[in-house]
Write a protein that holds these residues in place. Sequence first.
Motif, short mmCIF file in Angstrom:
data_model
loop_
_atom_site.label_atom_id
_atom_site.label_comp_id
_atom_site.label_asym_id
_atom_site.label_seq_id
_atom_site.Cartn_x
_atom_site.Cartn_y
_atom_site.Cartn_z
N TYR A 79 -8.76 -2.00 -4.02
CA TYR A 79 -8.41 -1.85 -2.66
C TYR A 79 -9.48 -1.19 -1.83
O TYR A 79 -9.63 -1.95 -0.60
CB TYR A 79 -7.07 -1.08 -2.44
N ARG A 80 -10.06 -0.34 -2.07
CA ARG A 80 -11.14 0.11 -1.12
C ARG A 80 -12.34 -0.71 -0.87
O ARG A 80 -12.77 -0.81 0.18
CB ARG A 80 -11.73 1.49 -1.65
N LYS A 81 -12.74 -1.60 -2.08
CA LYS A 81 -13.84 -2.24 -1.99
C LYS A 81 -13.62 -3.65 -1.06
O LYS A 81 -14.36 -4.05 -0.36
CB LYS A 81 -13.94 -2.83 -3.35
N ALA A 82 -12.24 -4.03 -1.36
CA ALA A 82 -11.96 -5.16 -0.47
C ALA A 82 -11.79 -4.89 1.08
O ALA A 82 -12.14 -5.65 1.53
CB ALA A 82 -10.49 -5.68 -1.17
N SER A 83 -11.26 -3.86 1.27
CA SER A 83 -11.25 -3.07 2.66
C SER A 83 -12.70 -3.09 3.14
O SER A 83 -12.91 -3.43 4.39
CB SER A 83 -10.53 -1.86 2.62
N GLU A 84 -13.60 -2.50 2.52
CA GLU A 84 -14.68 -2.44 3.04
C GLU A 84 -15.71 -3.74 3.22
O GLU A 84 -16.42 -4.00 4.10
CB GLU A 84 -15.65 -1.66 1.87
N GLU A 85 -15.21 -4.88 2.39
CA GLU A 85 -16.04 -5.98 2.54
C GLU A 85 -15.31 -6.83 3.61
O GLU A 85 -15.74 -7.93 3.83
CB GLU A 85 -16.01 -6.87 1.26
N GLY A 86 -14.18 -6.22 4.04
CA GLY A 86 -13.28 -6.84 5.38
C GLY A 86 -12.68 -8.08 4.61
O GLY A 86 -12.21 -9.20 5.49
N LEU A 95 0.87 -1.22 -0.20
CA LEU A 95 -0.01 0.06 -0.13
C LEU A 95 0.89 1.33 0.14
O LEU A 95 0.83 2.21 -0.78
CB LEU A 95 -0.66 0.05 1.24
N MET A 96 1.90 1.29 0.88
CA MET A 96 2.78 2.48 1.01
C MET A 96 3.45 2.53 -0.64
O MET A 96 3.71 3.69 -1.10
CB MET A 96 4.03 2.38 1.62
N ILE A 97 3.94 1.26 -1.47
CA ILE A 97 4.27 1.56 -2.47
C ILE A 97 3.18 2.34 -3.55
O ILE A 97 3.77 3.12 -4.54
CB ILE A 97 4.87 0.28 -3.31
N VAL A 98 1.89 1.86 -3.51
CA VAL A 98 1.08 2.49 -4.26
C VAL A 98 0.95 4.02 -4.11
O VAL A 98 0.76 4.84 -4.95
CB VAL A 98 -0.42 1.93 -3.82
N VAL A 99 1.04 4.52 -2.53
CA VAL A 99 1.09 5.95 -2.28
C VAL A 99 2.06 6.57 -2.99
O VAL A 99 1.85 7.41 -3.56
CB VAL A 99 0.93 6.00 -0.74
N LEU A 100 3.37 5.97 -2.78
CA LEU A 100 4.55 6.70 -3.48
C LEU A 100 4.49 6.81 -4.97
O LEU A 100 4.73 7.69 -5.46
CB LEU A 100 5.77 5.87 -3.02
N ARG A 101 3.88 5.63 -5.45
CA ARG A 101 3.70 5.84 -6.88
C ARG A 101 2.82 6.87 -7.56
O ARG A 101 3.03 7.50 -8.47
CB ARG A 101 3.31 4.24 -7.61
N LYS A 102 1.67 7.03 -6.74
CA LYS A 102 0.67 7.90 -7.20
C LYS A 102 1.23 9.34 -7.10
O LYS A 102 1.14 10.18 -7.90
CB LYS A 102 -0.44 7.82 -6.12
N LEU A 103 1.87 9.52 -5.80
CA LEU A 103 2.52 10.82 -5.67
C LEU A 103 3.81 11.24 -6.64
O LEU A 103 3.86 12.31 -7.28
CB LEU A 103 3.39 10.97 -4.26
N TYR A 104 4.32 9.98 -7.17
CA TYR A 104 5.46 10.16 -7.98
C TYR A 104 4.84 10.58 -9.36
O TYR A 104 5.34 11.40 -10.03
CB TYR A 104 6.29 8.85 -8.48
N GLU A 105 3.88 10.02 -9.84
CA GLU A 105 3.17 10.23 -11.05
C GLU A 105 2.56 12.03 -11.16
O GLU A 105 2.71 12.51 -12.07
CB GLU A 105 1.99 9.51 -11.35
N GLU A 106 2.00 12.00 -9.65
CA GLU A 106 1.20 13.55 -9.81
C GLU A 106 2.46 14.53 -9.92
O GLU A 106 2.11 15.44 -10.82
CB GLU A 106 0.61 13.62 -8.37
N ARG A 107 3.66 14.32 -9.23
CA ARG A 107 4.83 15.34 -9.35
C ARG A 107 5.31 15.24 -10.79
O ARG A 107 5.75 16.57 -11.47
CB ARG A 107 5.75 14.95 -8.23
N LYS A 108 5.55 14.19 -11.30
CA LYS A 108 5.99 14.07 -12.75
C LYS A 108 5.21 14.83 -13.59
O LYS A 108 5.65 15.56 -14.48
CB LYS A 108 6.34 12.66 -13.22
N GLU A 109 3.85 14.78 -13.61
CA GLU A 109 3.08 15.28 -14.39
C GLU A 109 2.93 16.88 -14.11
O GLU A 109 3.12 17.68 -14.89
CB GLU A 109 1.49 14.74 -14.12
#
Length: 124
Positions: free
Chosen positions: A106-113, A3-17
């Motif tokens: 991810y969110r759907k799976a988290s909500e479904e437990g 999950l942290m890798i996803v966070v960092l990847r999202k931030l990476y793409e936002e900053r690069k863009e």
Amino acid sequence: ESLMIVVLRKLYEERKEQLSLAQDPTVTIGEVREEYRAITGKERDLGIVQYETLLRRLRAIGLIDTVEGRTIDVRATDSRLRLRGSIRLILPIKTADEMDAWLRKYRKASEEGQPEDEEGVIDS
């Protein structure tokens, strides 16, 4: 970790863009924490020891680097991290739409437990 890798990847793409720079983008530890909260939908995020351990591990494998100093101090929310281009190789998502789809899953799976494995990946 996943999950942290996803966070960092999202931030990476936002900053690069936003910046369109040839060099690796930087973010603050505070931005990483806020994005983690936004993605997980949890008001309370990881503890200080968990954050430091996780970020040190990600630095050891070359996904991030510190900009100032040699230590990672998550209490200093304005400390900057360099997001290395290698983050793109770890998480093979090519577009913002693919990232959004992954986050919805991810969110759907988290909500479904649905349980996560020991690496933080949701079993599907």
